[in-house]
Write a protein that holds these residues in place. Structure first.
Motif: not given
Length: 1126
Positions: A1090-1095
């Motif tokens: 989720v964090g990587a996709l948010m980035f």
């Protein structure tokens, strides 16, 4: 014989060029003395610690290899040395050329003397040149100017400073390797003498005799020059001062020359008592203070004290002082009488030229004596006897500066009126003389006609003898020749006597009309005599007598009196004008020889001296704008506190209330000097900004917003009051306001940015600093140099990503612990209200420099901690082998990624700090850009639209050129792109995230390191539906958006393929982690994914890239599923 200064007289022209050059050198030395870089003085500890190891005195020459070896052993010193060279080589070169010109001057003079002795100049020897009037003046001046140069250098540029500058120039220039360089000779001449110009410093022994003897000069030449100065009046000044008591004043210039030149022949000073007695008797009987060519006051010293003892006894000093007190009182009364309205008429002036000239002489001699002998500047504080003499003179002469200054003012005005009258009379002299001659002749012709019987006149009988006699007189009057003034004058006197006799012997008194004709003719003849006696010599004498060059330095002690006089009576400026014109006489002597030699230095030297005079005039007249600003402060108080803004719509009945007539008419502004107004405005606004924007480092909450509010009120008060007074004083108030405030802010930004520059911009190089309207510099109160630096660092402190969380949707920073609002985008509107567009632009520029510094530090850290660490290198190599090919899926991904992160854990703290700082500053730049763009669209919508369209058009043309090179493109010399950029930045039409801050080289593993850094931080973050991505624990101190924008900015500095590789590694991480979850039947999407996709989503949003960039590395179904999670 050919004139000595004729163009074809090589001997005269050669010495004239040398003297002309000498005057130019002195002006250059005086000019440069104001630009000595402070660092060469090594006065404060900070300079000593920083530059003490790279600035050397002449001890360097004892072992240059040792000194250079110490520098080479320490790379940081080498770097500092190179930076110091870049910043100072220009001014060092200028100083060296001035020093070199002094040495060349004496070499040229010695060569000229050798040529004279060897007979190079036909029919000319040293003796014949000294017999010629111009020749002896020039030879005496040549030696005198050399002595003055040496004294100027020692007084204005301290010995240690000279040595350090010469050594620095030697090290940084090609002089050390140049075979024809005369560096050794210059160093020998200008090495430190031990003299100090500081008050109370003792004079070194045998000074300046030993200093003057460093370059040998012909003893015969020195002896003959001293002999000529002792015996002759070389400038023929005595004729302008016929009274014996004025003799020392007449010879004052010669006395100053003799004073300096005697140091070239110490034997006269030490052993020849008879010669010293003769010199003192002739030049210093009542004149113990004088002035040299550099306007430096000199007092008699120990060598002259012994012969002067009889003149400096208490009784003699008392008598001299009392005498000048009485003279001052007498002549002041005379001058005031002459200055009364209607007193100085043409007839009175022409009849009383000797009386007026004597009054002028007495005034100027008294002013000179009192001004010089009561001056603090002239008295050596170490000499008790001289201090006593000065105090005694002040007591016995009843010295009062105001009375002396009033006498100076009145004398200058009297002199000015007389000069103007004489100039006008000289210009009209011939026309008036011819008119009087014609009138007198016509009167005689008319009388002849009366006695002919043709013209009837009451009771006048025909008389042929008188008729013939009057006709003859008429012819005699007409025959007078203007060009032969002596004969014409003698003949005119005879004609007057004849007309008196004819009236007496022919009993013509009984006829009043005939008597009137005769009286009129005699009157015209008298006027002819008066007119023919108007000579230019009177003007020349006035110029000599009225010389005020001796007061070039002393006049400053009267500045406060002048300003108080102007404040009390503004009409005083008229008399001051005459005084300043009188002071301009100081410019005559240095420029005379330069002008005679047709030297190209004329413009430079005249600009320097006249610039100094104009600066002083500005300083005196500054009282006018100061008085205005005192009134302006009252206006500010009225505008900001008492007077209410008038609403757009107003009832007629309430009009009287809003008129507020009482407060409005308290101020009565006057016409003021624009430059003075600008100077006072700059001084006050700069001081207000300096004082108003000082922040206490431990204040909680921050003082930023309250101080900005107060500062905005102050600036608005100045702005509105300027708008109010501009029509009263007939100036463009708002134009002045905008120009000067922008100059203050831009100058302070420039000074603050100097901290980040290797080659600093010095004050004399700055396009914003001005000599006439200087922007004041203040002592720094913290690490910042100026208020703009303090403001910027305060903003960075309160928005620090370690203690705050930035919520992009709300443009607001919140405290991590208390969750209270710290600040928001309104902050930048307040800065706009306080400092205007210039302030926001300056803040943005400073942030750019800070980002550059952070990125440079980051690259240094990357080299040090990553590329030189073998463990990290091996970890990165193993990771790249494990993840290749990037398009594939990594087996057992969590283990591989976590192992790589664990092995590189120690480097991420510094990495995170650098990235977050850059990201934080990019957010601030975005906020500034938004504020600038908003205000531009709101206040200048047409300008904003025009700039946007022009920008698009130029970019379209450039793109078209790259697609088809035959199409036009702005050339290098075309400033279009540069000028448009300045406008676009001021209007906020830009994207800070697209800016390239630094040039970079290829860095191995750079995308991999950034990828590892990102996934090492993801476990510390979590997604919150209300706030976005936030820290799991407050102790982690990570703010999401600064992290994203910092990485984005960092990648932007490198080739786009690095970004591609970085995004591919993130895509592989997401795919591999999702694959592992699927195989382990974990239903939820992992937090790291989720964090990587948010980035990736934020990355695409801020770079304005299409979504397909992400989908090239992450399958669309994963992105769609991520959307459902959100």
């Amino acid at each position: 014989m050919v004139d000595f200064l004729a163009e074809n007289n090589l001997c005269g022209q050669a010495i004239l060029r040398i003297v002309s050059c000498g005057n130019a050198i002195i002006a250059e030395l005086l000019r440069l003395s104001e630009f000595i870089p402070g660092v060469f003085r090594l006065k404060d500890k900070a300079d000593q610690q920083k530059y003490g190891d790279i600035i050397f005195d002449f001890s360097y020459f004892k072992g240059p290899e040792i000194c250079e070896g110490k520098l080479e052993a320490r790379p940081e010193l080498l770097d500092l040395d190179e930076e110091f060279r870049e910043n100072n080589i220009e001014i060092l070169t200028r100083f060296y050329l001035a020093f070199q010109s002094v040495h060349k001057y004496i070499v040229d003079l010695n060569r000229y003397l050798d040529d004279l002795n060897e007979g190079i100049y036909i029919q000319q020897t040293l003796e014949t040149v000294l017999l010629n009037e111009d020749g002896k003046q020039l030879l005496c001046e040549a030696l005198y100017l050399y002595g003055v140069m040496l004294l100027v250098i020692d007084q204005k540029i301290e010995g240690e400073v000279r040595e350090r500058m010469l050594v620095s120039y030697y090290r940084y220039s090609a002089a050390r390797s140049s075979a024809d360089s005369n560096m050794d000779d210059i160093c020998k001449l200008l090495r430190s003498t031990g003299y100090s110009s500081q008050p109370g410093a003792k004079r070194p022994p045998n000074y300046p005799e030993s200093y003057f003897s460093r370059v040998p000069i012909s003893e015969t030449f020195i002896s003959m020059v001293i002999g000529r100065l002792r015996s002759d009046d070389i400038y023929n000044q005595v004729s302008a001062y016929p009274l014996p008591e004025h003799r020392s004043t007449a010879l004052a210039t010669q006395a100053a020359m003799l004073y300096v030149i005697l140091y070239f022949d110490p034997s006269i000073l030490h052993t020849h008592q008879a010669k010293m007695r003769e010199i003192v008797d002739k030049y210093f009987p009542d004149n113990w203070v004088n002035m040299t060519a550099d306007f430096k006051l000199i007092y008699v010293d120990n060598y002259l004290m012994a012969p002067l003892t009889q003149f400096l006894s208490t009784l003699i000093v008392c008598l001299k002082a009392s005498r000048y007190a009485a003279v001052t009182e007498r002549v002041h009364a005379q001058v005031q009488q002459f200055l009364k309205e209607g007193c100085l008429r043409e007839e009175l002036v022409l009849d009383n030229i000797p009386k007026l000239m004597n009054c002028l002489r007495d005034c100027n001699v008294a002013i000179r004596w009192l001004m010089l002998h009561t001056a603090d500047l002239a008295c050596d504080p170490n000499n008790k006897r001289l201090r006593q003499i000065k105090d005694q003179i002040q007591t016995d002469s009843k010295y009062k500066p105001k009375i002396l200054f009033q006498l100076l003012l009145d004398t200058a005005q009297f002199e000015f009126i007389l000069k103007e009258m004489f100039k006008q009379m000289l210009s009209e002299k011939q026309a008036k003389w011819e008119n009087y001659k014609k009138e007198g002749s016509e009167r005689m012709t008319e009388l002849a006609d009366v006695f002919s019987g043709v013209k009837p006149l009451t009771r006048v009988e025909k008389n042929e003898n008188l008729q013939a006699w009057f006709r003859e007189i008429s012819k005699q009057i007409m025959s007078l020749n203007y060009d032969d003034s002596t004969a014409a004058g003698r003949k005119t006197v005879q004609l007057i006597q004849a007309l008196e006799e004819v009236q007496e012997f022919h009993q013509l008194e009984s006829n009043l009309q005939v008597c009137q004709f005769l009286a009129d003719t005699r009157k015209f003849l008298h006027q002819m005599i008066r007119t023919i006696n108007i000579k230019e010599e009177v003007l020349i004498t006035m110029q000599i007598v009225g010389d005020l060059s001796y007061a070039w330095q002393l006049i400053d002690s009267f500045t406060s009196i002048m300003q108080e006089s102007i404040r009390a009576n503004p009409s005083m400026v008229t008399k001051l004008r005459a005084t300043f014109l009188k002071l301009a006489s100081a410019l005559d002597l240095p420029l005379l020889r330069i002008n005679q030699a047709n030297s190209p230095d004329l413009l430079s030297v005249s600009q320097y001296y006249s610039g100094e005079l104009v600066s002083y005039v500005r300083k005196v007249l500054q009282i006018i704008p100061e008085s205005m600003f005192t009134s302006l402060l009252k206006i500010i108080k009225l505008q900001t506190h008492d007077i209410i803004e008038v609403p757009t719509r107003l009832d007629k009945e309430r009009l009287r209330d809003y008129a507020q007539l009482g407060p409005r008419y308290e101020v009565d502004p006057k016409q003021l000097l624009e430059d003075g107004i600008r100077k006072e405005l700059v001084k006050r606004v700069a001081l207000a900004l300096h004082r108003g924007l000082i922040f206490h480092p431990r204040a909680k909450p921050s003082q930023l917003r309250p101080k900005l509010k107060d500062m905005a009120a102050t600036m608005d008060g100045y702005h509105r009051s300027f708008e109010y007074i501009q029509d009263y004083v007939n100036i463009y108030g708002l134009k002045i306001w905008q120009e000067e405030v922008s100059r203050i802010i831009n100058y302070n930004v420039e000074q603050e940015c100097n901290n980040f520059l290797r080659t600093k911009i010095q004050d004399w190089q700055s396009m914003y600093q001005s000599t006439h309207i200087p922007i004041p510099k203040f002592t720094p109160v913290d690490e910042s140099v100026t208020f703009i630096g303090r403001l910027c660092r305060e903003i960075l402190k309160i928005t620090d990503p370690k203690v705050t969380c930035y919520i992009d949707q709300m443009n607001t920073w919140y405290d991590n612990k208390t969750h209270l609002e710290v600040t928001n985008s309104r902050l930048f509107s307040e800065i706009q209200d306080t400092l205007g567009t210039f302030g926001l632009n300056g803040l943005d520029r400073l942030l750019c420099f800070m980002i550059v510094k952070e990125l440079q530090n980051f690259l240094s850290m990357f080299q040090r901690h990553i590329l030189r660490d073998r463990t990290v290198q091996e970890t990165l190599k193993a990771l790249m082998n494990a993840v290749s090919p990037v398009k594939g899926i990594v087996a057992n991904s969590s283990k591989i990624y976590s192992a790589a992160v664990a092995k590189t854990q120690k480097i991420w703290a510094a990495y995170l700090d650098a990235i977050m700082k850059v990201g934080q500053m990019q957010i601030l730049r975005q906020q500034i850009t938004n504020e600038l763009n908003y205000s531009c669209r709101f206040d200048s919508k047409h300008l904003a639209a025009a700039l946007e369209n022009l920008n698009k058009a130029v970019l379209a043309d450039i793109e078209a050129h790259y697609q088809n090179p035959s199409l036009p493109y702005p050339k290098e010399e075309n400033t279009l792109l540069y000028e448009i950029t300045a406008y676009l930045e001021a209007a906020g039409i830009r994207n800070p995230l697209n800016k390239i801050y630094i040039t970079t080289k290829r860095l191995p593993y750079f995308p991999t390191v950034n990828f590892l850094f990102l996934i090492s931080q993801l476990p510390k973050l979590q997604y919150n539906k209300n706030l976005g991505v936030v820290c799991r624990k407050p102790a982690d101190q990570i703010d999401w958006l600064p992290l994203v924008l910092g990485l984005l900015t960092l990648l932007k500095q490198f080739h786009s393929r690095y970004t591609e590789q970085f995004l591919a590694l993130i895509g592989q991480f997401i795919r591999s982690t999702m694959e592992q979850c699927t195989s382990q039947k974990i239903p939820e999407m992992p937090a790291d994914v989720v964090g990587a996709l948010m980035f990736l989503e934020d990355y695409v949003r801020y770079t304005k890239l299409p979504r397909r960039v992400v989908e090239a590395h992450v399958p669309s179904f994963i992105v769609d599923e991520f959307r459902t999670v959100l």
